[in-house]
Write a protein that holds these residues in place. Structure first.
Motif, mmCIF file in Angstrom:
data_model
loop_
_atom_site.group_PDB
_atom_site.id
_atom_site.type_symbol
_atom_site.label_atom_id
_atom_site.label_comp_id
_atom_site.label_asym_id
_atom_site.label_seq_id
_atom_site.Cartn_x
_atom_site.Cartn_y
_atom_site.Cartn_z
ATOM 1 N N UNK A 122 1.532 10.107 10.831
ATOM 2 C CA UNK A 122 3.154 10.405 10.607
ATOM 3 C C UNK A 122 2.915 11.252 9.381
ATOM 4 N N UNK A 123 3.690 12.258 8.831
ATOM 5 C CA UNK A 123 4.203 12.510 7.400
ATOM 6 C C UNK A 123 5.088 12.316 6.764
ATOM 7 N N UNK A 124 5.320 11.932 6.246
ATOM 8 C CA UNK A 124 6.378 10.828 5.335
ATOM 9 C C UNK A 124 6.016 11.584 3.901
ATOM 10 N N UNK A 125 7.355 11.985 3.746
ATOM 11 C CA UNK A 125 7.600 12.527 2.300
ATOM 12 C C UNK A 125 8.889 12.150 1.678
ATOM 13 N N UNK B 167 4.448 1.589 12.674
ATOM 14 C CA UNK B 167 4.579 0.875 11.077
ATOM 15 C C UNK B 167 5.923 1.090 10.179
ATOM 16 N N UNK B 168 6.831 2.376 11.516
ATOM 17 C CA UNK B 168 8.175 3.057 11.298
ATOM 18 C C UNK B 168 8.361 2.416 9.916
ATOM 19 N N UNK B 169 9.622 0.754 10.111
ATOM 20 C CA UNK B 169 9.926 -0.430 9.326
ATOM 21 C C UNK B 169 9.687 0.211 8.242
ATOM 22 N N UNK B 170 7.760 -0.199 8.155
ATOM 23 C CA UNK B 170 6.985 -0.249 7.011
ATOM 24 C C UNK B 170 7.714 0.909 5.959
ATOM 25 N N UNK B 171 7.138 2.455 6.403
ATOM 26 C CA UNK B 171 7.407 3.397 6.318
ATOM 27 C C UNK B 171 8.673 3.442 5.215
ATOM 28 N N UNK B 172 10.054 3.592 6.528
ATOM 29 C CA UNK B 172 10.825 3.441 5.938
ATOM 30 C C UNK B 172 11.448 2.490 4.433
ATOM 31 N N UNK C 35 0.648 -1.302 0.200
ATOM 32 C CA UNK C 35 0.776 0.127 -0.053
ATOM 33 C C UNK C 35 0.536 1.409 0.154
ATOM 34 N N UNK C 36 1.532 0.908 0.748
ATOM 35 C CA UNK C 36 2.516 2.234 0.924
ATOM 36 C C UNK C 36 3.906 2.362 -0.026
ATOM 37 N N UNK C 37 4.130 1.342 -1.030
ATOM 38 C CA UNK C 37 4.491 2.021 -2.359
ATOM 39 C C UNK C 37 4.288 2.354 -2.973
ATOM 40 N N UNK C 38 3.168 1.762 -3.077
ATOM 41 C CA UNK C 38 1.954 2.259 -4.116
ATOM 42 C C UNK C 38 1.687 3.878 -4.147
#
Length: 314
Positions: free
Chosen positions: A311-314, A284-289, A265-268
């Motif tokens: 969590x804000x991800x960029x 889910x920090x490790x998944x995000x990274x 999901x996050x890769x997409x």
């Protein structure tokens, strides 16, 4: 309601929050104003509609100021004349609350030196006075209309859905300057985030892979006189380009997903959005990274023993 023609010197905002939402308020403030502060008052050159935020109480568009109340009154005497005004004393959340009789005395004293006729019942112009701590400010007054409270009474809801206050703050964190921005909520659930974003005039679309909830989402949106696109789609099938995505990761018994599915999901999401705001109850920090994101901001919002992470991800 009329507005003043004179340009404001700055904008003064007051804030309030529940103890469990202090970190979320601070995070939204960093997004909207670029300032990291725990104070209940903020001065900024930025003009933000106070009704956008669940934490802004009031805004004063400053037109004159003085080191003391007496100095302010001298400045008030030089203002242009206008009729139909009402003056409201604005409490400074960082100070001890001013009593009713005292604040009415201050309102009256300033109003007596303002050119024009006052109108206390149906004013054309609202003015506010505040003591910031180092000076007194008079400005055009705007109050938060607490629109998100009305959105609690939507036709369809889930017990596990985001609260409207949290949803509204998350939308502001995702798009602090929404002009020209395209947003997506690809796991929209019952549509809480969509309603908040659409009510602020944002360009957002929603989708979900559960066909059973989509009629309820559309009814919720229409219930508040809003219009928005909602489609049946898995987040892994989303295409296009968006400035920001808001993803409330599924977690309840009806929406269990594996770590591998979270990663997919996050890769997409990284492929179709340049910024992603994730809401999750899990670590889910490790998944995000692994998905290739950098974590640029975060906070936790607790309700009893239940904790959500934004969590804000960029």
């Amino acid at each position: 309601m009329k507005t003043l023609t004179m340009a404001p010197r700055a904008y003064v905002y007051t804030f309030s929050w529940e103890p469990n939402e202090e970190a979320l308020c601070a995070m939204e403030r960093r997004a909207l104003f670029g300032v990291d502060s725990q104070s209940g008052i903020l001065e900024s050159p930025l003009e933000i509609d106070p009704s956008r935020s669940p934490f802004i109480r009031e805004r004063l568009s400053a037109i004159c100021e003085g080191a003391s109340l007496e100095d302010l009154i001298e400045e008030v005497k030089n203002l242009e004349s206008f009729d139909g005004f009402k003056i409201i004393f604005t409490q400074n959340p960082d100070h001890e609350k001013v009593g009713f009789n005292k604040l009415r005395e201050i309102e009256k004293e300033v109003g007596l030196h303002l050119k024009g006729e006052a109108e206390l019942v149906n004013p054309d112009i609202l003015l506010g006075i505040i003591n910031t701590g180092d000076r007194w400010i008079l400005g055009e007054y705007a109050k938060n209309e607490a629109i998100w409270l009305k959105h609690q009474w939507k036709p369809h809801s889930y017990s596990t859905a985001l609260g409207t206050r949290v949803a509204r703050a998350v939308v502001n964190i995702a798009a602090p300057d929404p002009k020209g921005k395209k947003l997506i909520d690809p796991c929209c659930g019952i549509g809480t985030v969509l309603v908040e974003a659409l009510s602020m005039g944002m360009d957002i679309v929603g989708s979900d892979r559960n066909p059973l909830i989509l009629p309820g989402v559309r009814e919720n949106i229409a219930h508040f006189g809003l219009t928005g696109e909602v489609t049946l789609k898995d987040v892994r099938d989303v295409n296009g380009n968006y400035d920001a995505a808001i993803i409330d990761l599924p977690y309840n018994l009806c929406s269990v997903i594996t770590r591998e599915e979270q990663l997919q999901m996050l890769q997409r999401a990284k492929a179709f959005a340049s910024k992603v705001v994730i809401v999750t109850v899990e670590d889910v920090d490790q998944v995000i990274l692994e998905a290739g994101f950098q974590l640029t901001d975060r906070c936790a919002v607790a309700k009893g023993n239940f904790v959500r992470h934004v969590i804000v991800c960029e």
